[in-house]
Design an enzyme around this catalytic site. Sequence first.
Site, mmCIF file in Angstrom:
data_model
loop_
_atom_site.group_PDB
_atom_site.id
_atom_site.type_symbol
_atom_site.label_atom_id
_atom_site.label_comp_id
_atom_site.label_asym_id
_atom_site.label_seq_id
_atom_site.Cartn_x
_atom_site.Cartn_y
_atom_site.Cartn_z
ATOM 1 N N GLU A 89 -0.852 2.271 -16.111
ATOM 2 C CA GLU A 89 -0.663 3.439 -15.245
ATOM 3 C C GLU A 89 -0.551 4.715 -16.074
ATOM 4 O O GLU A 89 -0.979 5.790 -15.644
ATOM 5 C CB GLU A 89 0.628 3.282 -14.427
ATOM 6 C CG GLU A 89 0.645 2.080 -13.490
ATOM 7 C CD GLU A 89 2.059 1.690 -13.040
ATOM 8 O OE1 GLU A 89 2.159 0.933 -12.067
ATOM 9 O OE2 GLU A 89 3.057 2.099 -13.664
ATOM 10 N N LYS B 264 7.455 -0.528 -1.583
ATOM 11 C CA LYS B 264 8.433 -1.338 -2.327
ATOM 12 C C LYS B 264 8.038 -1.345 -3.798
ATOM 13 O O LYS B 264 6.888 -1.623 -4.130
ATOM 14 C CB LYS B 264 8.358 -2.742 -1.727
ATOM 15 C CG LYS B 264 8.836 -3.894 -2.554
ATOM 16 C CD LYS B 264 8.584 -5.204 -1.810
ATOM 17 C CE LYS B 264 9.206 -6.369 -2.541
ATOM 18 N NZ LYS B 264 8.468 -6.790 -3.737
ATOM 19 N N ASP B 265 8.983 -0.989 -4.659
ATOM 20 C CA ASP B 265 8.677 -1.001 -6.095
ATOM 21 C C ASP B 265 9.814 -1.618 -6.886
ATOM 22 O O ASP B 265 10.722 -2.230 -6.297
ATOM 23 C CB ASP B 265 8.360 0.427 -6.593
ATOM 24 C CG ASP B 265 9.628 1.224 -6.852
ATOM 25 O OD1 ASP B 265 10.702 0.854 -6.327
ATOM 26 O OD2 ASP B 265 9.560 2.219 -7.606
ATOM 27 N N ASP C 249 -0.833 -3.417 -3.384
ATOM 28 C CA ASP C 249 -0.830 -4.692 -2.655
ATOM 29 C C ASP C 249 -0.101 -4.528 -1.331
ATOM 30 O O ASP C 249 0.789 -3.688 -1.204
ATOM 31 C CB ASP C 249 -0.151 -5.785 -3.498
ATOM 32 C CG ASP C 249 1.197 -5.343 -4.051
ATOM 33 O OD1 ASP C 249 1.210 -4.697 -5.119
ATOM 34 O OD2 ASP C 249 2.222 -5.600 -3.398
#
Length: 265
Positions: free
Chosen positions: A36, A197-198, A223
């Site tokens: 990233e 959600k991470d 996802d």
Amino acid sequence: MAPLGDNTNIAEEVMVAEAEKRPVSTIVIIIAMQTEALPLVAKFQLTEDLDSVFPKGVPWVRYHGLYKDLHINIIWPGKDGVLGVDSVGTISASLVTYASIQALQPDLIINAGTAGGFKAKGASIGDVFLACNVAFHDRRIPIPVFDQYGICAKQTFPTPNLLKEVQLKVGKLSTGDSLDMSPHDEAAIIANDATVKDMEGAAVAYVADLLSVPAIFIKAVTDIVDGDKPTAEEFLQNLVAVTAALDQSVTQIVDFISGKSISEL
Ligand code: SAH
């Protein structure tokens, strides 16, 4: 005479108010994964800091440079010293956030990364979200008040003008230390009303809040958690393409911030 604590607080508030009026000068961008981080390092033409501001021996990496009129620092927690994988998750994220604030005194923190999205809440692969709220979903302490301490729900720093300018979806972010989702996590994520959600956001928010640094959270969906594909597989399949979307949004955000004060965001 007012107690010393009060005076200290007032002085701190005056300093924060002053800082909010001058143009943003230093930005710390916390990114958990190398995949990233590297395209943005190239985009902003940053160089790796060889004379580290961090304690000797830690794997944390700082890339820095001047982009437009901004001192940009991308902080990547690096590879785990033993296992060689990206140091994802809340512990590394908290530590690098703390150390970066201490060393660099940024005006703003941006936590950028990938996330799982819930299609039932309107998320699709490749969407880039600005989190309006953050909370934890895996810190269950079923004792009154400790329960809320565990969840640690917070509103993020509001950026109404940025949202008018840069195309982003807005949603709540829920953070936990697992890539998968247990039934307990699922119930907590639903209670948090989360769209994404991470594994880092709420931890970065906790530290930024502790040290009174404004923070924003940019999360791109790799996802679909409530879809039919296995998360790890879908994540890896989409990582590179979605990272491109993430990096494009982060660049637009940084371009927008250039020349503006915190209160103009
Ligand atoms: N197998 C991966 C593991 C990365 S962990 C690898 O290539 O090493 C996943 C990272 O992406 C974390 O930094 C997390 O914040 C984010 N992420 C993406 N999808 C996620 C999801 N469904 N749940 C939690 N975190 C997710």
